[in-house]
Design a protein around this motif. Structure first.
Motif, PDB file in Angstrom:
ATOM      1  N   GLN A  10       3.781   3.137   3.116  1.00 13.60           N
ATOM      2  CA  GLN A  10       3.941   2.121   2.234  1.00 13.60           C
ATOM      3  C   GLN A  10       5.299   1.998   2.011  1.00 13.60           C
ATOM      4  O   GLN A  10       6.185   2.697   1.726  1.00 13.60           O
ATOM      5  CB  GLN A  10       3.310   2.579   0.923  1.00 13.60           C
ATOM      6  CG  GLN A  10       3.310   1.331   0.024  1.00 13.60           C
ATOM      7  CD  GLN A  10       2.322   1.856  -1.191  1.00 13.60           C
ATOM      8  OE1 GLN A  10       2.307   2.831  -1.448  1.00 13.60           O
ATOM      9  NE2 GLN A  10       1.901   0.612  -1.898  1.00 13.60           N
ATOM     10  N   CYS A  14       8.766  -3.196  -1.490  1.00 10.76           N
ATOM     11  CA  CYS A  14       7.511  -4.151  -1.541  1.00 10.76           C
ATOM     12  C   CYS A  14       6.182  -3.698  -1.841  1.00 10.76           C
ATOM     13  O   CYS A  14       5.348  -4.275  -2.156  1.00 10.76           O
ATOM     14  CB  CYS A  14       7.794  -5.249  -0.423  1.00 10.76           C
ATOM     15  SG  CYS A  14       7.295  -4.703   1.067  1.00 10.76           S
ATOM     16  N   GLU A  16       4.095  -2.968   0.459  1.00 12.85           N
ATOM     17  CA  GLU A  16       3.291  -3.387   1.497  1.00 12.85           C
ATOM     18  C   GLU A  16       3.211  -2.009   2.740  1.00 12.85           C
ATOM     19  O   GLU A  16       3.977  -1.411   2.783  1.00 12.85           O
ATOM     20  CB  GLU A  16       3.837  -4.583   2.405  1.00 12.85           C
ATOM     21  CG  GLU A  16       3.667  -5.846   1.808  1.00 12.85           C
ATOM     22  CD  GLU A  16       2.301  -6.388   1.442  1.00 12.85           C
ATOM     23  OE1 GLU A  16       1.744  -6.268   2.477  1.00 12.85           O
ATOM     24  OE2 GLU A  16       2.087  -7.032   0.361  1.00 12.85           O
ATOM     25  N   VAL A  37       8.430  -6.394   6.446  1.00 13.62           N
ATOM     26  CA  VAL A  37       8.051  -7.360   5.665  1.00 13.62           C
ATOM     27  C   VAL A  37       8.953  -7.846   4.764  1.00 13.62           C
ATOM     28  O   VAL A  37       9.437  -9.107   4.769  1.00 13.62           O
ATOM     29  CB  VAL A  37       6.566  -6.841   4.804  1.00 13.62           C
ATOM     30  CG1 VAL A  37       6.328  -7.976   3.640  1.00 13.62           C
ATOM     31  CG2 VAL A  37       5.589  -6.472   5.595  1.00 13.62           C
TER      32      VAL A  37
END
Length: 62
Positions: A10, A14, A16, A37
């Motif tokens: 992770q 962010c 993601e 990302v």
């Protein structure tokens, strides 16, 4: 021969889930990789924990 695995982590910026290519045959490692990302720099630490390999990620600005 290269021992390339993939680890889902992770992003600490962010949030993601991203996939990192990991080469455990190179031993313990610490390096910076950009999030795919949000493009922010993530500090990646690959280390041996007993007989298993572990990967941790952290913000580069901590």
């Amino acid at each position: 021969m290269e021992s390339l695995d993939f680890a889902a982590v992770q992003c600490p910026y962010c949030g993601e889930t991203i996939e990192l290519a990991v080469d455990a045959s190179a031993g313990e490692q610490r390096y910076i990789e950009d999030c795919s990302v949000c493009c922010k720099p993530i500090e990646v630490l690959l280390f041996a924990d007993g007989g298993d390999w572990r990967i941790t990620v952290a913000r580069d600005d901590d």
